[in-house]
Design a protein around this motif. Structure first.
Motif, PDB file in Angstrom:
ATOM      1  N   LEU A  59       0.585  -0.789   0.040  1.00 42.91           N
ATOM      2  CA  LEU A  59       0.149   0.102  -0.219  1.00 42.91           C
ATOM      3  C   LEU A  59       1.320   1.260   0.040  1.00 42.91           C
ATOM      4  N   PRO A  60       1.862   1.535   0.364  1.00 38.28           N
ATOM      5  CA  PRO A  60       2.302   2.828   0.673  1.00 38.28           C
ATOM      6  C   PRO A  60       3.744   3.022  -0.938  1.00 38.28           C
ATOM      7  N   LEU A  61       3.946   2.130  -1.311  1.00 37.07           N
ATOM      8  CA  LEU A  61       4.538   1.621  -2.465  1.00 37.07           C
ATOM      9  C   LEU A  61       2.902   2.278  -3.797  1.00 37.07           C
ATOM     10  N   SER A  62       1.939   1.390  -3.722  1.00 38.52           N
ATOM     11  CA  SER A  62       0.625   2.496  -4.240  1.00 38.52           C
ATOM     12  C   SER A  62       0.597   4.321  -4.062  1.00 38.52           C
ATOM     13  N   PHE A  63       0.542   4.217  -3.097  1.00 37.88           N
ATOM     14  CA  PHE A  63       0.591   5.489  -3.239  1.00 37.88           C
ATOM     15  C   PHE A  63       1.332   6.582  -3.688  1.00 37.88           C
ATOM     16  N   GLY A 115       0.119  10.222  -9.062  1.00 33.59           N
ATOM     17  CA  GLY A 115       0.632  11.390  -8.780  1.00 33.59           C
ATOM     18  C   GLY A 115      -1.110  12.214  -7.960  1.00 33.59           C
ATOM     19  N   HIS A 116      -0.415  13.059  -7.941  1.00 33.34           N
ATOM     20  CA  HIS A 116      -1.406  14.031  -7.684  1.00 33.34           C
ATOM     21  C   HIS A 116      -2.671  13.971  -7.729  1.00 33.34           C
ATOM     22  N   ARG A 117      -3.920  13.776  -7.107  1.00 34.95           N
ATOM     23  CA  ARG A 117      -5.524  13.573  -7.362  1.00 34.95           C
ATOM     24  C   ARG A 117      -5.274  12.266  -7.648  1.00 34.95           C
ATOM     25  N   GLY A 118      -3.992  11.643  -7.623  1.00 36.37           N
ATOM     26  CA  GLY A 118      -4.890  10.170  -7.764  1.00 36.37           C
ATOM     27  C   GLY A 118      -5.031   9.078  -6.344  1.00 36.37           C
ATOM     28  N   SER A 119      -5.700   7.392  -7.175  1.00 37.11           N
ATOM     29  CA  SER A 119      -6.345   6.923  -5.897  1.00 37.11           C
ATOM     30  C   SER A 119      -5.848   5.821  -6.151  1.00 37.11           C
ATOM     31  N   VAL A 120      -5.820   5.130  -4.514  1.00 31.43           N
ATOM     32  CA  VAL A 120      -5.226   3.696  -4.342  1.00 31.43           C
ATOM     33  C   VAL A 120      -6.797   3.431  -3.968  1.00 31.43           C
TER      34      VAL A 120
END
Length: 320
Positions: A214-218, A222-227
């Motif tokens: 999960l940390p890698l996914s974030f 990019g900014h305004r992106g979602s996981v």
């Protein structure tokens, strides 16, 4: 009936195969003679004792399958004997006979064969839920799927590609990488290589069913992106700092499929959308690995090994 069951929690060796009493149906139930039963990681967790399991003596695992109606409750008027149905959220599925509440039965188009229908049941509806309820990507968005060569990953990738989304993925071996590339994905990274450093901030959405990543996914969005977080196949995720997400306008999207499959109509509407991808040729289902229900131990061990690709089905041997 024949069933795969266990009396204590543990590894695959606790599983036994034998004869148990037939389930009794109520006025609003169907009795389904199973043909194929889907195996999922949740079944592994239930067998280990780390996931919710419906009470039963002995324990019977499994929640999804496909089969034929052999008995109908007195209040059921919408199904007939001999009809083929799929179910994805019914306990005690690892058996030759399963009591299926009427509202949980899903009709399958005649043009879709048994193996295909059984292979896309729970994982296909999960992919549909992730794509259309949580992520809601737009044409041209760039997404990455962890575990893209797995059951949910393959279906989700094809669904998103059909919707005009650019899809990349992560997998563990070269063989699995080839499987994912054949789906039409743009790029597929090997999990243990140093690919991530060059992809930070590149994606609009990352689908994470691994958990520990999960940390890698974030970092990858990019900014305004979602996981989109939907599972813990690799272990529990570390805690996420909400303030950091706020500062970067990043979102964590998650949910439970069962909060969306709340009625017969919801199941049928969503499954119809899923089946449409298959009937239109947008989703091509990899041939499943099929093992007899009696070999349930082997099936559990195979899924846990991480060496399987696509769906594992247990064949009850009772269908005619």
């Amino acid at each position: 009936m024949k069933a795969l069951f266990f009396k204590t929690f543990g590894d695959a060796n606790v599983l036994q195969y034998g004869t148990l009493p037939d389930p009794q149906i109520g006025p609003e139930d169907l009795l389904v003679q199973t043909h194929y039963i889907g195996l999922n990681f949740a079944d592994i967790y239930r067998r280990r004792g780390t996931y919710h399991l419906e009470p039963h003596t002995p324990f019977i695992d499994g929640y999804e399958g496909l089969g034929q109606i052999v008995a109908i409750g007195s209040d059921v008027t919408t199904f007939t004997l001999g009809e083929r149905v799929l179910f994805v959220d019914v306990p005690f599925a690892n058996a030759s006979l399963v009591r299926v509440p009427r509202d949980h039965a899903i009709r399958v188009p005649s043009a879709i064969d048994d193996k295909t229908a059984a292979s896309i049941g729970l994982q296909g509806l999960t992919a549909d839920f992730l794509a259309h309820d949580l992520a809601r990507n737009h044409v041209g968005d760039r997404v990455l799927i962890h575990g893209i060569s797995g059951g949910v990953g393959q279906l989700l990738a094809q669904m998103l590609i059909a919707d005009g989304v650019q899809v990349a993925g992560v997998t563990s071996t070269l063989a699995k990488r080839e499987i994912a590339l054949k789906l039409g994905t743009s790029r597929v990274f090997l999990r243990h290589s140093d690919w991530a450093e060059h992809e930070r901030g590149h994606f609009d959405t990352v689908f994470d069913g691994v958990g520990v990543t999960l940390p890698l996914s974030f970092d990858l969005v990019g900014h305004r992106g979602s996981v989109v977080f939907y599972g813990m196949a690799g272990g529990l995720p570390p805690k996420i700092d909400a303030v950091n997400l706020l500062n970067q306008s990043k979102s964590l999207l998650t949910g439970d499929l069962w909060d969306y499959l709340t009625s017969f109509e919801a199941r049928q509407t969503r499954s119809t959308r899923l089946f449409r991808y298959v009937l239109n040729g947008a989703i091509k289902v990899q041939p499943p690995t099929i093992l007899p229900l009696a070999d349930g131990r082997k099936a559990h061990e195979l899924l846990e090994s991480g060496k399987s690709t696509g769906k594992i089905l247990l064949e009850s041997g009772s269908f005619s």
